[in-house]
Enzyme design. Structure first.
Site, PDB file in Angstrom:
ATOM      1  N   ASP A 106      73.002  13.415  36.428  1.00 55.79           N
ATOM      2  CA  ASP A 106      73.663  14.776  36.744  1.00 55.79           C
ATOM      3  C   ASP A 106      73.882  15.048  38.238  1.00 55.79           C
ATOM      4  O   ASP A 106      73.656  15.928  38.684  1.00 55.79           O
ATOM      5  CB  ASP A 106      73.083  15.874  36.259  1.00 55.79           C
ATOM      6  N   ASN A 143      77.027  21.810  19.168  1.00 56.14           N
ATOM      7  CA  ASN A 143      76.278  21.903  20.509  1.00 56.14           C
ATOM      8  C   ASN A 143      76.424  22.723  21.269  1.00 56.14           C
ATOM      9  O   ASN A 143      75.643  23.582  21.794  1.00 56.14           O
ATOM     10  CB  ASN A 143      75.595  20.544  20.708  1.00 56.14           C
ATOM     11  N   HIS A 183      78.828  13.387  33.555  1.00 59.92           N
ATOM     12  CA  HIS A 183      78.189  14.397  34.080  1.00 59.92           C
ATOM     13  C   HIS A 183      78.542  14.375  35.716  1.00 59.92           C
ATOM     14  O   HIS A 183      77.582  14.058  36.543  1.00 59.92           O
ATOM     15  CB  HIS A 183      76.718  14.830  34.032  1.00 59.92           C
ATOM     16  N   GLU A 206      80.320  19.571  28.035  1.00 60.98           N
ATOM     17  CA  GLU A 206      79.089  20.133  29.080  1.00 60.98           C
ATOM     18  C   GLU A 206      79.593  19.417  30.439  1.00 60.98           C
ATOM     19  O   GLU A 206      80.562  18.745  30.517  1.00 60.98           O
ATOM     20  CB  GLU A 206      77.700  19.628  28.536  1.00 60.98           C
ATOM     21  N   ARG A 251      69.566   6.545  34.566  1.00 59.48           N
ATOM     22  CA  ARG A 251      70.815   6.937  34.662  1.00 59.48           C
ATOM     23  C   ARG A 251      71.128   7.018  36.411  1.00 59.48           C
ATOM     24  O   ARG A 251      70.310   8.000  36.943  1.00 59.48           O
ATOM     25  CB  ARG A 251      71.248   8.451  34.096  1.00 59.48           C
TER      26      ARG A 251
END
Length: 332
Positions: free
Chosen positions: A16, A159, A260, A196, A294
């Site tokens: 992120d 979600n 992200h 998101e 990540r």
């Protein structure tokens, strides 16, 4: 294209990722740490320099209560001559239900160098519902500051959807919130029905909003919304959506689940850059959220003749060590 070449990953084990270039000449970086237990900041005068920059912990989770677990996706913003960090946090619980009961929060810092603190808690950023919410970002357009975030509407299956609202101050939104995107295409609904991780790029008379969709494994990918700069950004009809993902897994390049993202500008002050995380392997043992690999990557954005961003394909990355860790000092 920028004169600087970036070797990916820029920073290992930071999901992120958020990179912001300030007027002081520094790039400021934050992102989710693998333990999900604190918020780090680091800065450098070049993007590549962020890799060696010493991170400082500016805030740490509580032992119990609303901000005691899964500290996710911090972003740092400079608003009205103060620094703000938006982040999501859950509460400790005996079951996984509590661990994913996220809400959004804000921190404030008046220091010229945010790595020196102190950081003050401004509390929860309240929305229409008390439900799963995360991945807040903020941007200004024509004198209005907007807040964009992902949240679960109890009346909509899935979600998380994307919402926008004007801000009363940097930690409070108005009640004019509007839903501008829900997962509707199959590529947005693999594993989970997710929209998101929004990020804003204003160019060529348009407001572009990238976002991420589906589960956080190799199915994770990025979509794109856009609105005319003269439109009412609170009107869902102003927002248009790409029917296909604009950035996704490239197995032949060993790039899995890119997403992200954030945007920044290269050292030349001109070239737009895409900042995102990705893994270099497909198979994951256990919950993908608890796989630490990540990694933060950066690459230039090109522009089509019609004025739309072309993210291209994920750039081939350098080999990674079997494990990587970073030590951080703590703001006292």
């Amino acid at each position: 294209m920028p004169t600087t070449e970036y070797v990916n990953p820029i920073i290992p084990q930071r999901a992120d990722p958020w990179i912001y270039k300030h007027t002081d000449g520094y790039y400021y970086f934050t992102g989710s740490v693998p333990a999900y237990d604190c918020i780090e900041l680091r800065r450098a005068t070049t993007i590549s320099g962020l890799a060696a920059a010493e991170p400082v912990v500016c805030w740490r989770k509580y032992d119990s209560g609303p901000m005691s677990a899964n500290i996710w996706a911090p972003e740092i913003h400079f608003i009205n001559n103060k620094w703000y960090i938006y982040f999501a946090a859950a509460r400790t619980a005996e079951t996984n239900e509590g661990l994913f009961d996220h809400r959004m929060f804000a921190l404030e810092c008046e220091a010229s160098n945010p790595l020196e603190g102190p950081w003050l808690e401004k509390g929860q950023v309240k929305t229409k519902w008390e439900s799963f919410s995360l991945d807040a970002t903020s941007f200004e357009h024509r004198g209005v500051r907007y807040y964009v975030w992902a949240q679960k509407d109890p009346a909509i299956p899935g979600n998380s959807n994307l919402y926008i609202a004007p801000m009363i101050n940097p930690w409070t939104i108005s009640d004019q919130q509007a839903c501008i995107s829900i997962p509707e295409y199959e590529w947005e609904k693999i594993g989970f029905l997710v929209n998101e991780g929004a990020a804003i790029l204003k160019r060529n008379g348009k407001i572009f909003m990238s976002y991420s969709a589906s589960a956080t494994d190799h199915n994770y990918c990025m979509g794109l919304l856009w609105a005319d700069e003269n439109s009412d950004l609170l009107d869902p009809a102003s927002w248009h959506k790409s029917p296909a993902p604009i950035f996704s897994t490239r197995e032949e390049l060993s790039i899995f689940g890119p997403g992200h993202n954030s945007f920044t500008v290269a050292e030349d002050g001109v070239t737009d850059l895409l900042v995102y995380h990705a893994r270099n392997y497909k198979e994951i043992v256990g919950d993908p959220l608890y796989d630490p690999n990540r990694h933060t990557c950066v690459q230039p954005i090109s522009w089509t003749p019609s004025g739309f961003p072309d993210f291209g394909k994920p750039l081939t990355r350098a080999a990674l060590p079997a494990s990587a860790s970073v030590n951080a000092q703590v703001i006292s």
